[in-house]
Motif scaffolding. Sequence first.
Motif, PDB file in Angstrom:
ATOM      1  N   GLY A  89      36.576 -87.976 -51.080  1.00  0.00           N
ATOM      2  CA  GLY A  89      37.373 -89.060 -51.633  1.00  0.00           C
ATOM      3  C   GLY A  89      36.903 -89.607 -52.964  1.00  0.00           C
ATOM      4  O   GLY A  89      37.369 -90.669 -53.393  1.00  0.00           O
ATOM      5  N   ILE A  90      35.985 -88.920 -53.647  1.00  0.00           N
ATOM      6  CA  ILE A  90      35.479 -89.377 -54.941  1.00  0.00           C
ATOM      7  C   ILE A  90      35.702 -88.257 -55.951  1.00  0.00           C
ATOM      8  O   ILE A  90      34.974 -87.261 -55.933  1.00  0.00           O
ATOM      9  N   ASP A  91      36.691 -88.405 -56.813  1.00  0.00           N
ATOM     10  CA  ASP A  91      36.959 -87.328 -57.769  1.00  0.00           C
ATOM     11  C   ASP A  91      35.756 -87.077 -58.672  1.00  0.00           C
ATOM     12  O   ASP A  91      35.296 -85.942 -58.802  1.00  0.00           O
ATOM     13  N   GLU A  92      35.257 -88.135 -59.326  1.00  0.00           N
ATOM     14  CA  GLU A  92      34.025 -88.029 -60.112  1.00  0.00           C
ATOM     15  C   GLU A  92      33.199 -89.279 -59.884  1.00  0.00           C
ATOM     16  O   GLU A  92      33.678 -90.394 -60.097  1.00  0.00           O
ATOM     17  N   ASP A  93      31.959 -89.086 -59.468  1.00  0.00           N
ATOM     18  CA  ASP A  93      31.063 -90.205 -59.210  1.00  0.00           C
ATOM     19  C   ASP A  93      30.418 -90.638 -60.529  1.00  0.00           C
ATOM     20  O   ASP A  93      29.935 -89.783 -61.290  1.00  0.00           O
ATOM     21  N   PRO A  94      30.385 -91.939 -60.830  1.00  0.00           N
ATOM     22  CA  PRO A  94      29.830 -92.364 -62.116  1.00  0.00           C
ATOM     23  C   PRO A  94      28.352 -92.032 -62.316  1.00  0.00           C
ATOM     24  O   PRO A  94      27.970 -91.491 -63.358  1.00  0.00           O
ATOM     25  N   VAL A  95      27.493 -92.385 -61.342  1.00  0.00           N
ATOM     26  CA  VAL A  95      26.062 -92.057 -61.418  1.00  0.00           C
ATOM     27  C   VAL A  95      25.584 -91.804 -59.993  1.00  0.00           C
ATOM     28  O   VAL A  95      25.693 -92.700 -59.152  1.00  0.00           O
ATOM     29  N   THR A  96      25.030 -90.643 -59.738  1.00  0.00           N
ATOM     30  CA  THR A  96      24.740 -90.210 -58.372  1.00  0.00           C
ATOM     31  C   THR A  96      23.242 -90.069 -58.163  1.00  0.00           C
ATOM     32  O   THR A  96      22.635 -89.071 -58.557  1.00  0.00           O
ATOM     33  N   GLY A  97      22.629 -91.073 -57.507  1.00  0.00           N
ATOM     34  CA  GLY A  97      21.197 -91.006 -57.262  1.00  0.00           C
ATOM     35  C   GLY A  97      20.816 -89.809 -56.419  1.00  0.00           C
ATOM     36  O   GLY A  97      19.846 -89.093 -56.722  1.00  0.00           O
ATOM     37  N   ASP A 136      21.686-101.600 -66.836  1.00  0.00           N
ATOM     38  CA  ASP A 136      21.330-103.017 -66.976  1.00  0.00           C
ATOM     39  C   ASP A 136      22.453-103.797 -67.643  1.00  0.00           C
ATOM     40  O   ASP A 136      22.276-104.939 -68.046  1.00  0.00           O
ATOM     41  N   ARG A 137      23.657-103.167 -67.739  1.00  0.00           N
ATOM     42  CA  ARG A 137      24.804-103.808 -68.372  1.00  0.00           C
ATOM     43  C   ARG A 137      25.995-103.793 -67.423  1.00  0.00           C
ATOM     44  O   ARG A 137      26.288-102.755 -66.822  1.00  0.00           O
ATOM     45  N   PRO A 138      26.674-104.921 -67.260  1.00  0.00           N
ATOM     46  CA  PRO A 138      27.861-104.923 -66.393  1.00  0.00           C
ATOM     47  C   PRO A 138      28.909-103.926 -66.860  1.00  0.00           C
ATOM     48  O   PRO A 138      29.014-103.631 -68.056  1.00  0.00           O
ATOM     49  N   PHE A 139      29.655-103.395 -65.886  1.00  0.00           N
ATOM     50  CA  PHE A 139      30.792-102.508 -66.138  1.00  0.00           C
ATOM     51  C   PHE A 139      30.379-101.132 -66.639  1.00  0.00           C
ATOM     52  O   PHE A 139      31.185-100.398 -67.209  1.00  0.00           O
ATOM     53  N   THR A 140      29.106-100.782 -66.434  1.00  0.00           N
ATOM     54  CA  THR A 140      28.632 -99.425 -66.669  1.00  0.00           C
ATOM     55  C   THR A 140      27.877 -99.002 -65.410  1.00  0.00           C
ATOM     56  O   THR A 140      27.826 -99.729 -64.420  1.00  0.00           O
ATOM     57  N   GLY A 141      27.289 -97.824 -65.425  1.00  0.00           N
ATOM     58  CA  GLY A 141      26.610 -97.340 -64.228  1.00  0.00           C
ATOM     59  C   GLY A 141      27.596 -97.101 -63.096  1.00  0.00           C
ATOM     60  O   GLY A 141      28.787 -96.884 -63.310  1.00  0.00           O
ATOM     61  N   ASN A 142      27.103 -97.169 -61.863  1.00  0.00           N
ATOM     62  CA  ASN A 142      27.929 -96.869 -60.693  1.00  0.00           C
ATOM     63  C   ASN A 142      28.076 -98.112 -59.823  1.00  0.00           C
ATOM     64  O   ASN A 142      27.095 -98.618 -59.277  1.00  0.00           O
ATOM     65  N   PRO A 143      29.293 -98.636 -59.652  1.00  0.00           N
ATOM     66  CA  PRO A 143      29.482 -99.832 -58.828  1.00  0.00           C
ATOM     67  C   PRO A 143      29.428 -99.507 -57.338  1.00  0.00           C
ATOM     68  O   PRO A 143      29.946 -98.478 -56.892  1.00  0.00           O
ATOM     69  N   ALA A 144      28.807-100.389 -56.585  1.00  0.00           N
ATOM     70  CA  ALA A 144      28.741-100.255 -55.125  1.00  0.00           C
ATOM     71  C   ALA A 144      29.004-101.604 -54.490  1.00  0.00           C
ATOM     72  O   ALA A 144      28.564-102.639 -55.003  1.00  0.00           O
ATOM     73  N   ALA A 204      26.870 -88.147 -67.315  1.00  0.00           N
ATOM     74  CA  ALA A 204      27.797 -88.352 -68.428  1.00  0.00           C
ATOM     75  C   ALA A 204      29.223 -88.594 -67.961  1.00  0.00           C
ATOM     76  O   ALA A 204      30.170 -87.983 -68.454  1.00  0.00           O
ATOM     77  N   SER A 205      29.395 -89.503 -67.019  1.00  0.00           N
ATOM     78  CA  SER A 205      30.727 -89.936 -66.618  1.00  0.00           C
ATOM     79  C   SER A 205      31.267 -90.927 -67.641  1.00  0.00           C
ATOM     80  O   SER A 205      30.586 -91.270 -68.618  1.00  0.00           O
ATOM     81  N   ALA A 206      32.482 -91.409 -67.400  1.00  0.00           N
ATOM     82  CA  ALA A 206      33.063 -92.398 -68.319  1.00  0.00           C
ATOM     83  C   ALA A 206      32.220 -93.668 -68.381  1.00  0.00           C
ATOM     84  O   ALA A 206      32.114 -94.308 -69.434  1.00  0.00           O
ATOM     85  N   ARG A 207      31.626 -94.063 -67.245  1.00  0.00           N
ATOM     86  CA  ARG A 207      30.780 -95.263 -67.222  1.00  0.00           C
ATOM     87  C   ARG A 207      29.356 -94.936 -67.648  1.00  0.00           C
ATOM     88  O   ARG A 207      28.720 -95.727 -68.344  1.00  0.00           O
ATOM     89  N   GLY A 208      28.838 -93.804 -67.229  1.00  0.00           N
ATOM     90  CA  GLY A 208      27.524 -93.332 -67.640  1.00  0.00           C
ATOM     91  C   GLY A 208      26.371 -94.114 -67.047  1.00  0.00           C
ATOM     92  O   GLY A 208      26.511 -95.281 -66.669  1.00  0.00           O
ATOM     93  N   GLY A 209      25.221 -93.475 -66.942  1.00  0.00           N
ATOM     94  CA  GLY A 209      24.028 -94.152 -66.448  1.00  0.00           C
ATOM     95  C   GLY A 209      22.804 -93.262 -66.532  1.00  0.00           C
ATOM     96  O   GLY A 209      22.917 -92.030 -66.576  1.00  0.00           O
ATOM     97  N   LEU A 210      21.625 -93.885 -66.580  1.00  0.00           N
ATOM     98  CA  LEU A 210      20.351 -93.180 -66.686  1.00  0.00           C
ATOM     99  C   LEU A 210      19.580 -93.278 -65.378  1.00  0.00           C
ATOM    100  O   LEU A 210      19.527 -94.343 -64.752  1.00  0.00           O
ATOM    101  N   VAL A 222      29.225 -79.556 -70.297  1.00  0.00           N
ATOM    102  CA  VAL A 222      29.251 -80.583 -69.247  1.00  0.00           C
ATOM    103  C   VAL A 222      30.205 -81.710 -69.629  1.00  0.00           C
ATOM    104  O   VAL A 222      31.049 -82.145 -68.832  1.00  0.00           O
ATOM    105  N   LEU A 223      30.097 -82.189 -70.855  1.00  0.00           N
ATOM    106  CA  LEU A 223      30.925 -83.312 -71.299  1.00  0.00           C
ATOM    107  C   LEU A 223      32.411 -82.956 -71.309  1.00  0.00           C
ATOM    108  O   LEU A 223      33.259 -83.814 -71.080  1.00  0.00           O
ATOM    109  N   GLY A 224      32.719 -81.692 -71.547  1.00  0.00           N
ATOM    110  CA  GLY A 224      34.107 -81.291 -71.670  1.00  0.00           C
ATOM    111  C   GLY A 224      34.774 -80.844 -70.388  1.00  0.00           C
ATOM    112  O   GLY A 224      35.952 -80.460 -70.409  1.00  0.00           O
TER     113      GLY A 224
END
Length: 269
Positions: A205-213, A11-19, A237-243, A162-164
């Motif tokens: 083509g996606i090294d690490e996906d921020p949040v993967t439904g 619910d915050r810009p610049f976090t979660g997974n952009p599409a 627990a990506s750099a952007r993160g999401g629930l 996981v985080l490391g």
Amino acid sequence: MRIRIVDAFTDRPFTGNPAGVMLLDAFPDDTRLQRIALEVNHAETAFAHPLPEGADADWALRWFTPATEVAMCGHATLATAHVLHTTGAHTGPVRFATRSGVLSATPREDGSITLDFPTAPLTRVEPPAGLSEALGAEPLTAFDTGPNIGDLLIEVADEKTVLGLSPDLKSLAALSERGIIATARADNPAEGHDFVSRCFFPRIGIDEDPVTGSAHTALAPYWSERLGRPDLTGFQASARGGLVRTELRGDRTLLTGRAVTTIDGELLA
């Protein structure tokens, strides 16, 4: 043509997974769709157009990474539903015709959206040779997640592991059809999540996906069985993160999250 960038599962810009999200009158040829997705250069760009009355769904929906079309994408579906509802292009529950069948998205009173996706069938497998070295951690278990998502689900020792993770992405790309889901039980569920995950998809083509439904259609049955509850919350627990809130309903999994539009503009080319 209008194009929007939507951050999903946040619910915050610049976090979660952009599409990227584009609402069209009809799909252009696949080459153009792929070029637009490469230009957007997010994990996925979603393209949707309305279907006629009497069809099995309300909108046709396709998803492209910068490199290829994919069979299922949760965060770009959430982003598309968010655009439809916030712009008034569709009201109430919406049904999408996709390569993975009809998927629905239902807005909730609290502003979140619930996706209804097929549950991934989990089949226990032996970890492939070289996985420990490529992932940088020893797998406790390994599961094939079936044809819709084509990932390898790996449980590792704990949340810290996981985080490391800092995997060898080139080696990892050869070990599954789409990618690797690494997961562990949350160290402290009081922080608001029951399990953690990270998802690596260098093959598409996606090294690490921020949040993967879509990955949560496999994580939900895995952790629901382990923890003995159908309703869980996962933190990616990506750099952007999401629930992602998950609810297991047999062969269907409900995924609930929020989204926010960050860019609204025009595609000129």
